[in-house]
Design an enzyme around this catalytic site. Sequence first.
Site, PDB file in Angstrom:
ATOM      1  N   ASN A  91       0.844  -1.194   0.000  1.00 53.50           N
ATOM      2  CA  ASN A  91       0.000   0.000   0.000  1.00 53.50           C
ATOM      3  C   ASN A  91       0.880   1.246   0.000  1.00 53.50           C
ATOM      4  O   ASN A  91       2.079   1.165  -0.277  1.00 53.50           O
ATOM      5  CB  ASN A  91      -0.956  -0.030   1.186  1.00 53.50           C
ATOM      6  CG  ASN A  91      -2.306   0.572   0.857  1.00 53.50           C
ATOM      7  OD1 ASN A  91      -2.397   1.692   0.380  1.00 53.50           O
ATOM      8  ND2 ASN A  91      -3.372  -0.169   1.127  1.00 53.50           N
ATOM      9  N   HIS A 128      33.283  -4.736  18.188  1.00 54.91           N
ATOM     10  CA  HIS A 128      33.554  -3.490  17.482  1.00 54.91           C
ATOM     11  C   HIS A 128      32.284  -2.637  17.451  1.00 54.91           C
ATOM     12  O   HIS A 128      31.410  -2.829  16.618  1.00 54.91           O
ATOM     13  CB  HIS A 128      34.048  -3.786  16.071  1.00 54.91           C
ATOM     14  CG  HIS A 128      35.242  -4.678  16.026  1.00 54.91           C
ATOM     15  ND1 HIS A 128      36.500  -4.249  16.392  1.00 54.91           N
ATOM     16  CD2 HIS A 128      35.362  -5.992  15.701  1.00 54.91           C
ATOM     17  CE1 HIS A 128      37.357  -5.247  16.273  1.00 54.91           C
ATOM     18  NE2 HIS A 128      36.687  -6.309  15.851  1.00 54.91           N
ATOM     19  N   ALA A 174      -0.884  -3.965  13.592  1.00 59.20           N
ATOM     20  CA  ALA A 174      -0.550  -2.561  13.351  1.00 59.20           C
ATOM     21  C   ALA A 174       0.355  -1.996  14.443  1.00 59.20           C
ATOM     22  O   ALA A 174       0.223  -2.342  15.625  1.00 59.20           O
ATOM     23  CB  ALA A 174      -1.829  -1.736  13.259  1.00 59.20           C
ATOM     24  N   ARG A 180      12.699  -9.641  16.187  1.00 63.69           N
ATOM     25  CA  ARG A 180      13.148 -11.039  16.328  1.00 63.69           C
ATOM     26  C   ARG A 180      12.241 -11.915  15.483  1.00 63.69           C
ATOM     27  O   ARG A 180      11.163 -11.496  15.053  1.00 63.69           O
ATOM     28  CB  ARG A 180      13.099 -11.462  17.792  1.00 63.69           C
ATOM     29  CG  ARG A 180      11.752 -11.277  18.455  1.00 63.69           C
ATOM     30  CD  ARG A 180      11.866 -11.416  19.955  1.00 63.69           C
ATOM     31  NE  ARG A 180      10.609 -11.107  20.625  1.00 63.69           N
ATOM     32  CZ  ARG A 180      10.502 -10.909  21.932  1.00 63.69           C
ATOM     33  NH1 ARG A 180      11.573 -10.981  22.701  1.00 63.69           N
ATOM     34  NH2 ARG A 180       9.338 -10.640  22.477  1.00 63.69           N
TER      35      ARG A 180
END
Length: 221
Positions: A91, A128, A174, A180
Amino acid sequence: MRRAIQIYRRDGPLPVLEVAFDRLRSLIVRKQRGFQNGFLLGAGTSWLTGPYVEVGHNLRVGKRCRIETISEHNGLSYFPRLTFGNNVSLNDDVHIACVSRVEIGNNVLMASKIYISDHNHGSYSGEHQDSPVLAPGERHLGYAPVVIEDNVWLGELVSVLPGVTIGEGSIIGANSVVSRNIPPYCIAVGTPACVIKRYDFKFAQWIHESSAVAKHSGEVI
């Protein structure tokens, strides 16, 4: 032609011209890139993929979307791969950004204002890590693949972050942030998105997650 007449009677000549322009632009992009039939771009959409995209049949992209692959950033080269399966529908105002790999399966439906990315500006865990003193735009791009499997439905304002797989047939509610993996045939909501229901094929119904756990453990609730 019938559709154009309907729009003209309802909204006047300008929307008819806009629809005609969208179809012409879509045809030009499809021919240039060798895309398959049914490719349609909405008005104001930026298609910035270069040669790093594969498109199946019937990809429909709404208005003001931004679909991009990134092959160079701060002097470093990347090799993005963005793929759309068959019968994918986006959409309006969807943003997809790919620097490594984003795979979208068949029959995927996306609502409006969705964000999908396989990368971040900087690294904030591990050995890092980037300093907050460095401007975000100057940090290196950390990335991990995103896979959205077949028959997934993403609701309004969903964000899908790097390193995530959304399993086949799942629904993301929504305003959710998917940080994850989501298993197949689940409904997940929230920030971060958590599974609240799973589809039980034996009983042909969606059941609450607590009920699913209880059934597997032999409990009665």
